[in-house]
Design a protein around this motif. Structure first.
Motif, short mmCIF file in Angstrom:
data_model
loop_
_atom_site.label_atom_id
_atom_site.label_comp_id
_atom_site.label_asym_id
_atom_site.label_seq_id
_atom_site.Cartn_x
_atom_site.Cartn_y
_atom_site.Cartn_z
N ALA A 131 -23.29 1.82 24.17
CA ALA A 131 -22.10 1.74 23.31
C ALA A 131 -20.88 1.29 24.10
O ALA A 131 -20.01 0.59 23.57
N GLU A 132 -20.80 1.65 25.38
CA GLU A 132 -19.64 1.31 26.22
C GLU A 132 -19.72 -0.12 26.74
O GLU A 132 -18.72 -0.83 26.79
N TRP A 133 -20.92 -0.58 27.11
CA TRP A 133 -21.07 -1.85 27.81
C TRP A 133 -21.39 -3.03 26.90
O TRP A 133 -21.11 -4.18 27.26
N ILE A 134 -22.00 -2.79 25.75
CA ILE A 134 -22.47 -3.90 24.91
C ILE A 134 -21.53 -4.09 23.73
O ILE A 134 -21.43 -3.22 22.86
N PRO A 135 -20.82 -5.22 23.67
CA PRO A 135 -19.93 -5.48 22.54
C PRO A 135 -20.71 -5.55 21.23
O PRO A 135 -21.83 -6.06 21.18
N ASN A 136 -20.11 -5.00 20.18
CA ASN A 136 -20.70 -5.04 18.83
C ASN A 136 -22.01 -4.27 18.71
O ASN A 136 -22.78 -4.49 17.77
N ALA A 137 -22.28 -3.39 19.67
CA ALA A 137 -23.51 -2.61 19.60
C ALA A 137 -23.37 -1.51 18.54
O ALA A 137 -22.41 -0.75 18.54
N LYS A 138 -24.33 -1.46 17.65
CA LYS A 138 -24.43 -0.37 16.67
C LYS A 138 -25.75 0.34 16.97
O LYS A 138 -26.82 -0.14 16.59
N VAL A 139 -25.63 1.47 17.66
CA VAL A 139 -26.80 2.13 18.25
C VAL A 139 -27.22 3.33 17.41
O VAL A 139 -26.37 4.12 16.96
N ILE A 140 -28.52 3.47 17.21
CA ILE A 140 -29.06 4.67 16.59
C ILE A 140 -30.18 5.18 17.48
O ILE A 140 -30.97 4.41 18.03
N ARG A 141 -30.23 6.51 17.64
CA ARG A 141 -31.20 7.13 18.55
C ARG A 141 -32.28 7.86 17.76
O ARG A 141 -31.99 8.56 16.79
N MET A 142 -33.51 7.73 18.24
CA MET A 142 -34.64 8.39 17.60
C MET A 142 -35.45 9.15 18.65
O MET A 142 -36.14 8.54 19.48
N ASP A 143 -35.31 10.44 18.65
CA ASP A 143 -36.09 11.30 19.54
C ASP A 143 -36.27 12.65 18.84
O ASP A 143 -35.87 12.82 17.68
N ARG A 144 -36.85 13.60 19.50
CA ARG A 144 -37.12 14.88 18.87
C ARG A 144 -35.83 15.58 18.43
O ARG A 144 -35.82 16.32 17.44
N ASP A 145 -34.74 15.33 19.14
CA ASP A 145 -33.48 16.01 18.82
C ASP A 145 -32.79 15.43 17.60
O ASP A 145 -31.97 16.10 16.98
N THR A 146 -33.09 14.18 17.24
CA THR A 146 -32.45 13.57 16.07
C THR A 146 -33.38 13.53 14.86
O THR A 146 -32.98 13.06 13.79
N THR A 147 -34.59 14.02 15.00
CA THR A 147 -35.56 13.94 13.90
C THR A 147 -36.11 15.31 13.51
O THR A 147 -37.22 15.42 13.00
N GLN A 148 -35.32 16.36 13.75
CA GLN A 148 -35.80 17.72 13.47
C GLN A 148 -35.83 18.03 11.98
O GLN A 148 -36.67 18.79 11.52
N ASN A 149 -34.91 17.44 11.21
CA ASN A 149 -34.82 17.76 9.79
C ASN A 149 -35.83 16.94 8.98
O ASN A 149 -36.21 15.83 9.37
N VAL A 150 -36.24 17.49 7.84
CA VAL A 150 -37.17 16.80 6.95
C VAL A 150 -36.57 15.47 6.52
O VAL A 150 -35.43 15.40 6.07
N GLY A 151 -37.33 14.40 6.70
CA GLY A 151 -36.88 13.07 6.27
C GLY A 151 -36.01 12.34 7.27
O GLY A 151 -35.63 11.19 7.01
N ALA A 152 -35.69 12.96 8.42
CA ALA A 152 -34.78 12.32 9.37
C ALA A 152 -35.39 11.06 9.96
O ALA A 152 -34.71 10.03 10.11
N SER A 153 -36.67 11.10 10.31
CA SER A 153 -37.33 9.91 10.88
C SER A 153 -37.26 8.74 9.92
O SER A 153 -36.93 7.61 10.31
N GLU A 154 -37.58 9.01 8.65
CA GLU A 154 -37.58 7.95 7.65
C GLU A 154 -36.19 7.33 7.51
O GLU A 154 -36.05 6.11 7.40
N LYS A 155 -35.15 8.17 7.52
CA LYS A 155 -33.79 7.66 7.36
C LYS A 155 -33.39 6.76 8.53
O LYS A 155 -32.77 5.70 8.34
N ILE A 156 -33.75 7.17 9.75
CA ILE A 156 -33.41 6.37 10.93
C ILE A 156 -34.12 5.02 10.88
O ILE A 156 -33.51 3.96 11.08
N LEU A 157 -35.42 5.05 10.60
CA LEU A 157 -36.21 3.81 10.58
C LEU A 157 -35.76 2.89 9.46
O LEU A 157 -35.68 1.67 9.63
N GLU A 158 -35.47 3.47 8.30
CA GLU A 158 -35.04 2.66 7.16
C GLU A 158 -33.67 2.02 7.44
O GLU A 158 -33.45 0.85 7.11
N ALA A 159 -32.78 2.79 8.05
CA ALA A 159 -31.45 2.25 8.38
C ALA A 159 -31.57 1.09 9.37
O ALA A 159 -30.88 0.07 9.24
N PHE A 160 -32.46 1.23 10.35
CA PHE A 160 -32.65 0.15 11.32
C PHE A 160 -33.33 -1.04 10.66
O PHE A 160 -32.95 -2.20 10.91
#
Length: 719
Positions: A496-525
């Protein structure tokens, strides 16, 4: 208006003891997690058969339990018995299900009671309650049983806490008509390539045969294996056959479900642990009532009472197909093979990087091999470059090499997307005391604590305990510290700091704990709301993102050096699968692999997309060291809070194993992580060509009604 599912109760008579002399029939039952098989009486006027689900009163439990009848006989016991009453749903498991349950327990050195605990979903009783509530809509095979049950007197049901809205209730329990399960004309789909057509024709021939058929569909990443699966599933449905589709990760189910639903135009039941309770209930009920022709799920879907004729394991190499805890620690592929051998079915294993056991079986002609050597879009495989981080001179704490940073910038400026893999959770991998240099470990586990900026805490990745960041040093008590080694949260900030216009989303165990979180991340990407997806290994598993032209791997050598004979194989699979996300829809995909060990053979094989070269070299190493697939490897883990007791138990177990000269015993050794949640762990490994001797030794040890050694846990895993 809200409708409630009645919570059914066992008849009051289940608590009574009956004189054996007054009964004619008796039954043996499997009770989930019970220490043994138990005998119950069959009351007068009640008819039971093997596979029936029954109410029983077990020992001193307050509530009656559900059990499954394993045998009905007339051998009168010498003691009084309690009665077994059929559940109000009248459900009876098939002989195929019963045999699978017992085979799984036997093969994996467990018991049917332990296996039943794994086979039945946690809300199985609620599913049976719902089945009984709608028993008028049950499949024809249940009707005679239900007629008998209606004549019996049962307690009035109480309202269960789970409920469905009126509309959802109607949808969940409506019985599909015959037309619902007939495949319609598929919508416009990409025409099969010549390679795909040849693959489908071969698979269709196998589908039309009888008995066991096993096929390895070995296709490069992006070769369109799913497109072949679609045609094969459609052909199976035309023949009124049942199809089971298995994927390794929950995150892959939305993408796979949409593709198959759009193509097949039939209802598909989805089974996995992240579904909402109503969705789980709806899917399992459909299977129990025999209304389902296609099931899609993760590992545990193989345990459902669904008698498939075709089973597809996509990304069959993935370690997620192996159960860890609790026992039995089954492998989905082995269970699919067994069912296909026993009852006749086609097993299709699909992968760009098949596991070496599968590759070995294919080479030995135990499996037919079908290959897809080109991408379906005719796009070339991505160009893979190694970035030698040992030669990089850059600021301390910077994770991205100049080459990857520039490639990311160019990719985003062109309007393309990128995936960056870093297989390490958290912000920094350890905290080090600046006074004495001591690494801060978890108090309960022998593992360094990881700093998670998301939680503003230090976390243990084994027991999930959280510690304040300024926890004093355990060696000298100092409160000054520094963080050493970057992890994925740090990478997210750096991009986010080094790459201009970067829109970053992270997918790991900490961001996918809630029901449906994985699907939302993948669909958004997938919808291009973000242009950079960073993640741990879950981003490497079979996802199809047409916009991705760049893939970066940070810390590629983190998988090397782990004391596991499969570590090199898993690293090659991870690198190859991650690389395969780039350039799938066309264009020149680029993959940059950052490593401190560029000369490692596995890196060179990954650069050249050379699976056969890697597999042949690894097979030579395995053959020389006598590891699977050239033997059976059994891992025995012993754990105890008392370290001295643990050592004594392991030595005693070792002497029993070494007494059989046909067994090659390795160890004992401390586990890779020797202490977890204050339990010390040690391991023994046994190599053998025949599992029968080790089953004979271990079965009475791990499955005795009472522990072999008090306060010592023993786990067995067959590799």
């Amino acid at each position: 208006m809200t409708k409630r599912i009645p919570k059914l109760s066992a008849p009051e008579e289940v608590h009574q003891k009956l004189k054996s002399a007054t009964l004619t029939d008796f039954c043996e039952v499997y009770i989930p997690m019970a220490p043994d098989v138990y005998t119950y009486g069959v009351p007068a006027g009640v008819s039971l058969l093997r596979g029936d689900v029954v109410w029983v009163q077990f020992a001193t439990r307050k509530k009656p339990a559900l059990a499954i009848v394993s045998k009905v006989h007339q051998d009168r016991p010498s003691f009084d018995v309690r009665p077994a009453y059929p559940h109000q749903s009248g459900y009876r498991f098939s002989e195929r299900y019963m045999e699978m349950l017992e085979w799984t327990a036997r093969y994996y050195i467990s018991t049917p009671m332990k296996a039943l605990f794994v086979f039945w979903p946690s809300d199985f009783e609620k599913y049976l309650d719902a089945l009984a509530f709608t028993k008028g809509e049950a499949s024809p095979c249940l009707q005679p049983r239900l007629s008998l049950l209606r004549t019996q007197t049962w307690p009035q049901p109480s309202a269960d806490e789970c409920s469905l809205s009126g509309q959802a209730f109607a949808e969940s329990y409506s019985t599909p008509t015959a037309g619902d399960t007939s495949p319609a004309t598929p919508p416009n789909a990409p025409a099969l390539t010549s390679e795909q057509t040849n693959a489908f024709n071969t698979l269709r021939e196998e589908l039309n045969k009888t008995g066991f058929r096993g096929v390895l569909l070995h296709g490069v990443t992006g070769s369109g294996k799913t497109r072949v699966y679609q045609e094969l599933a459609l052909e199976a449905l035309k023949q009124n056959k049942k199809v089971l589709i298995l994927v390794p990760e929950i995150g892959l189910t939305p993408q796979t479900l949409k593709r198959f639903e759009d193509f097949l135009q039939v209802p598909i039941v989805v089974l996995h642990s992240a579904l909402s309770a109503p969705k789980k209930r709806e899917g399992y009920l459909s299977i129990l009532r025999g209304n389902t022709q296609v099931v899609l799920g993760t590992r545990s879907a193989i345990l459902a009472p669904f008698d498939f004729d075709l089973v597809i394991l996509d990304e069959e190499h993935d370690t997620s197909f192996k159960q860890q805890d609790p026992a039995p620690r089954y492998h989905t592929r082995e269970m699919a093979f067994h069912l296909a051998y026993k009852y006749g079915a086609l097993v299709v294993l699909g992968s760009a990087t098949p596991c070496l056991e599968t590759f070995y079986n294919a080479q030995a002609n135990n499996l037919k091999t079908v290959t897809l050597k080109e991408r379906a879009t005719q796009a070339p495989l991505p160009k893979v470059q190694i970035v030698d981080m040992g030669k990089m001179r850059q600021q301390k704490g910077i994770l991205l090499s100049p080459a990857l940073r520039e490639a990311l910038t160019d990719c985003i400026e062109r309007g393309d997307q990128a995936i960056i893999l870093m297989n390490r959770r958290g912000f920094s991998k350890m905290r080090v005391c600046t006074e004495c240099g001591e690494t801060l470990y978890c108090k309960h586990c022998h593992i360094p604590l990881v700093y998670h900026k998301q939680y503003r805490s230090l976390m243990c990745h084994y027991c999930a305990a959280l510690y304040p960041v300024n926890t004093p040093c355990s060696a000298c008590g100092a409160e000054t510290y520094e963080f050493v080694g970057g992890a994925i949260e740090m990478l997210e900030e750096e991009i986010a700091e080094w790459i201009p216009n970067a829109k970053v989303i992270r997918m790991d165990r900490d961001t996918t704990q809630n029901v449906g979180a994985s699907e939302k991340i993948l669909e958004a990407f997938r919808n291009r709301e973000y242009n950079i997806l960073i993640g741990t290994q879950m981003v490497a598993k079979g996802h199809d993102f047409p916009g991705v032209q760049l893939v970066g791997v940070v810390g590629a050598d983190s998988g090397l050096g782990i004391p596991d004979f499969r570590s090199t194989e898993r690293l090659f699979q991870l690198l190859s699968q991650t690389a395969g996300r780039a350039g799938r829809a066309g264009g020149e995909g680029l993959v940059l692999i950052q490593t401190l060990k560029p000369s490692e053979p596995v890196m060179q094989f990954a650069v050249n997309h050379d699976f056969n070269g890697f597999a042949n070299k690894e097979m030579e190493d395995r053959r020389a060291a006598f590891y699977p697939p050239f033997c059976k490897l059994v891992e025995i883990s012993c754990g105890s809070r008392d370290e001295d007791l643990l050592r004594h138990t392991v030595e005693r177990l070792e002497s029993l194993l070494r007494a059989d000269k046909k067994l090659m015993v390795l160890g004992p050794v401390d586990a890779f992580v020797p202490v977890i949640q204050n339990v010390h762990w040690a391991k023994l490994y046994v190599k053998t060509q025949d599992l029968a001797p080790i089953r004979k030794i271990l079965h009475p040890i791990v499955n005795a009604p009472k522990p072999w050694v008090q306060n010592v846990e023993i786990k067995v895993e067959i590799e």
